[in-house]
Design a protein around this motif. Structure first.
Motif, short mmCIF file in Angstrom:
data_model
loop_
_atom_site.label_atom_id
_atom_site.label_comp_id
_atom_site.label_asym_id
_atom_site.label_seq_id
_atom_site.Cartn_x
_atom_site.Cartn_y
_atom_site.Cartn_z
N LEU A 1 -3.88 4.33 -9.95
CA LEU A 1 -3.13 5.23 -10.47
C LEU A 1 -1.88 4.56 -10.12
O LEU A 1 -0.68 4.80 -10.95
CB LEU A 1 -3.27 6.66 -10.23
N LEU A 2 -1.64 4.05 -8.79
CA LEU A 2 -0.65 3.65 -8.42
C LEU A 2 0.09 2.70 -9.17
O LEU A 2 1.35 2.25 -9.33
CB LEU A 2 -0.53 3.35 -6.82
N GLU A 3 -0.58 1.84 -9.81
CA GLU A 3 -0.14 0.70 -10.78
C GLU A 3 0.78 1.14 -11.71
O GLU A 3 1.72 0.39 -12.15
CB GLU A 3 -1.48 0.30 -11.65
N ALA A 4 0.72 2.41 -12.31
CA ALA A 4 1.76 3.00 -13.34
C ALA A 4 3.12 3.12 -12.57
O ALA A 4 4.02 3.23 -13.39
CB ALA A 4 1.36 4.16 -13.94
N THR A 5 3.44 3.15 -11.45
CA THR A 5 4.64 3.34 -10.63
C THR A 5 5.01 2.20 -10.07
O THR A 5 5.91 2.29 -9.34
CB THR A 5 4.26 4.51 -9.45
N ALA A 6 4.33 1.06 -9.95
CA ALA A 6 4.65 -0.08 -9.20
C ALA A 6 5.91 -0.73 -9.77
O ALA A 6 6.65 -1.67 -8.94
CB ALA A 6 3.75 -1.42 -9.21
N HIS A 7 6.51 -0.67 -10.76
CA HIS A 7 7.74 -1.02 -11.06
C HIS A 7 8.96 -0.35 -10.64
O HIS A 7 10.11 -0.88 -10.84
CB HIS A 7 7.55 -1.16 -12.83
N LEU A 8 8.76 0.99 -10.44
CA LEU A 8 10.01 1.75 -9.88
C LEU A 8 10.77 1.04 -8.97
O LEU A 8 10.40 0.40 -7.94
CB LEU A 8 9.68 3.41 -9.17
N TYR B 1 4.25 5.63 4.60
CA TYR B 1 4.40 6.14 3.38
C TYR B 1 5.90 5.33 2.78
O TYR B 1 6.45 4.67 3.71
CB TYR B 1 4.52 7.45 3.28
N GLY B 2 5.83 5.55 1.45
CA GLY B 2 7.31 5.15 1.07
C GLY B 2 7.65 5.93 -0.25
O GLY B 2 6.72 6.84 -0.68
N VAL B 3 8.77 6.22 -0.93
CA VAL B 3 9.02 6.62 -1.82
C VAL B 3 9.98 6.18 -2.80
O VAL B 3 10.60 5.06 -2.43
CB VAL B 3 10.15 8.07 -1.57
N ARG B 4 9.94 6.41 -4.13
CA ARG B 4 10.85 5.86 -5.27
C ARG B 4 11.19 7.22 -6.11
O ARG B 4 10.81 8.32 -5.98
CB ARG B 4 10.12 5.00 -6.14
N ARG B 5 11.84 7.00 -7.15
CA ARG B 5 12.40 8.01 -8.03
C ARG B 5 12.20 7.50 -9.20
O ARG B 5 12.26 6.20 -9.95
CB ARG B 5 13.98 8.32 -7.86
N GLY C 1 5.86 -3.11 -4.94
CA GLY C 1 6.81 -3.52 -6.02
C GLY C 1 8.17 -4.16 -5.41
O GLY C 1 8.33 -4.68 -4.48
N PRO C 2 9.08 -3.93 -6.20
CA PRO C 2 10.65 -4.46 -5.88
C PRO C 2 11.20 -4.07 -4.77
O PRO C 2 12.27 -4.47 -4.30
CB PRO C 2 11.28 -4.33 -7.07
N ARG C 3 10.82 -3.15 -4.21
CA ARG C 3 11.17 -2.74 -2.80
C ARG C 3 10.33 -2.93 -1.59
O ARG C 3 10.40 -2.35 -0.68
CB ARG C 3 11.62 -1.05 -3.01
N GLY C 4 9.31 -3.80 -1.77
CA GLY C 4 8.27 -4.08 -0.83
C GLY C 4 8.95 -4.68 0.36
O GLY C 4 10.03 -5.43 0.21
N CYS C 5 8.25 -4.94 1.54
CA CYS C 5 8.92 -5.82 2.62
C CYS C 5 9.22 -7.08 2.38
O CYS C 5 8.04 -7.84 2.22
CB CYS C 5 7.87 -5.35 3.73
N GLU C 6 10.31 -7.62 2.52
CA GLU C 6 10.82 -9.18 2.29
C GLU C 6 10.17 -9.85 3.42
O GLU C 6 9.88 -11.07 3.30
CB GLU C 6 12.09 -9.14 2.21
N GLY C 7 9.85 -9.50 4.73
CA GLY C 7 9.47 -10.12 5.75
C GLY C 7 8.10 -10.19 5.93
O GLY C 7 7.46 -10.29 7.19
N ALA C 8 7.17 -9.73 4.98
CA ALA C 8 5.82 -9.39 5.30
C ALA C 8 5.10 -10.92 5.66
O ALA C 8 4.30 -10.64 6.86
CB ALA C 8 5.11 -8.97 3.98
N ARG C 9 5.52 -11.99 5.18
CA ARG C 9 4.72 -13.14 5.75
C ARG C 9 5.27 -13.55 7.01
O ARG C 9 4.23 -14.02 7.73
CB ARG C 9 5.22 -14.20 4.45
N LEU C 10 6.33 -13.40 7.22
CA LEU C 10 6.97 -13.79 8.62
C LEU C 10 6.30 -12.96 9.80
O LEU C 10 5.53 -13.26 10.73
CB LEU C 10 8.33 -13.74 8.54
#
Length: 439
Positions: free
Chosen positions: A56-63, A315-319, A381-390
């Motif tokens: 179900l989260l897939e429907a929100t991944a673009h937020l 946790y995380g949040v979007r609107r 999505g587009p607010r995920g952690c930029e430093g995940a690989r590092l």
């Protein structure tokens, strides 16, 4: 169809969260009680819709919008605007710059020897302790992680990493106490004074890092300050970004490694298997080389399973920008969507025996067919952690060095209680005994 959830309370949900032990544990109860999609009262947001099913989260991944009020606790850190709630058109180029700095494999490899020196220095200090311990994992490992990110992206070091970590905890903890109406540890005027001092220390530290920056590192794409200057960012935004980087990077890696060692300390068979893999790959070497990380598949599974059990950010949040259909429900425009990472990671429909620590969940065979968003320790999505690989590179290196050298055991009588402190923290650190290990 109405989204299920608990009845509204006059206190805006503060009492229910406090009784559950925090927002992270409240989410587990909510989804166990009401199912995968729940509407609940969220302090600072009115209500929110929480979704604990990865399909179900897939429907929100673009937020790509965050509710400003819920990130207001970071406002004191920033002068040029809260970086966590930048509008999408401003956030996208800033994110691309951070990904260029943080996600490049050549930069990771270039800095790896320095990371290894920091890790082996930490191991040497622990080896010199009486009887091999105890060690305070969170304090020590967040300090090392802070030194790693400062050397990697900021071109220098901080003089007192422990003081910086403590200052961040003071500033963020003060907000959380007020948000959830928790009993303050000290009088309001004294708390305000200490918070102001902590914030001043953080800003002075960032200013010192920037002042120490020397141009001419453009052959090294990991130069964050140089990249910001070249992009034409104003001084206030540069300092804000430095502070954001110091905060996010030291929390992610230090907390992840702390929880991993905590889990291995209670699972000696898994710890022994990881140690045997390190012996085979490294031989007599105290630390891996960068290429060795690819030859440690079991250690990688251990880290991923630990991030499932204890995601650093719970946790995380979007609107929502417009109405959104999810699982037979319609979430209206402007509603807060809550990502309960911990509840997703403990969803028994996708993780049988979810409380059990079992690294084999992440073999290729068991991973095949698992929903993409069933494991989201670095966000969505587009607010995920930029430093995940590092962060992953740093965590694997630290684990390799420490597990090659020590066997870890919980300190008798010391409880480890996960609490919400911006990350999934332990209430009184994670204290463990570090016994010398012979290959």
């Amino acid at each position: 169809m109405n989204i299920p959830g608990p009845e509204p309370r006059p206190d805006g949900g503060v009492g229910a969260i406090a009784r559950a032990g925090g927002l992270h544990t409240y989410q587990l109860w909510l989804h166990a009680e009401f199912g995968p999609v729940v509407r609940f009262q969220l302090p600072g947001a009115g209500t929110a819709v929480s979704i604990a099913d990865p399909v179900l989260l897939e429907a929100t991944a673009h937020l790509d919008e965050r509710p400003e009020r819920l990130f207001s606790f970071l406002d004191p850190l920033f002068e040029a605007g809260n970086l966590q709630v930048l509008p999408a058109d401003e956030h996208a180029p800033w994110r691309r710059l951070l990904l260029t700095v943080l996600a490049g494999r050549p930069s990771h490899e270039r800095h790896f020897a320095r990371f290894a020196a920091l890790a082996t220095g930490l191991a040497d200090r622990w080896a010199a302790l009486p009887s091999g311990g105890p060690v305070e994992l969170q304090r020590e490992l967040t300090g090392i992680s802070l030194q790693m990110i400062c050397g990697y992206a900021l071109g220098g070091e901080v003089e007192d990493p422990d003081a910086v970590v403590e200052a961040f905890e003071m500033v963020l903890g003060d907000h959380l106490e007020r948000l959830y109406l928790l009993p303050a540890a000290q009088a309001a005027d004294r708390r305000a004074e200490r918070t102001a001092q902590a914030l001043a220390h953080l800003r002075a530290t960032a200013d010192g890092v920037i002042a120490a920056h020397r141009p001419g590192r453009r052959d090294d794409r990991s130069d964050l300050v140089g990249s910001l200057v070249e992009a034409g960012e104003r001084p206030a935004r540069i300092r804000d970004t430095v502070l954001a980087m110091m905060l996010a990077a030291h929390h992610t890696t230090g907390v992840a490694v702390s929880w991993t060692l905590h889990l291995l300390g209670s699972h000696p068979a898994e710890a022994e298997r990881a140690g045997e893999e390190l012996d085979r790959v490294l031989g007599d070497r105290a630390a891996p080389g960068y290429a060795d990380l690819q030859r440690l598949p079991y250690l990688g599974m251990v880290l991923r399973e630990s991030l499932r059990r204890y995601p650093p950010g719970p946790y995380g949040v979007r609107r929502t920008a417009g109405p959104l259909a999810v699982g037979g429900y319609v979430i209206p425009a402007g509603e807060v969507v809550f990502y309960p990472f911990w509840a997703v990671h403990l969803n028994p429909a996708y993780w049988p025996e979810p409380e059990r620590f079992r690294p084999e969940r992440f073999t290729p065979e068991e991973s095949a067919g698992r929903p993409r968003l069933a494991w989201i320790p670095f966000g969505v999505g587009p607010r995920g952690c930029e430093g995940a690989r590092l962060a992953t590179v740093e965590a694997l290196l630290l684990l390799a060095v420490l597990l090659k050298r020590f066997r870890f055991r919980p300190e008798p009588g010391h409880p480890v209680v996960p609490i919400e402190r911006f990350v999934l923290w332990a209430a009184d650190d994670i204290r463990m005994l570090a016994d010398p290990r012979t290959a």
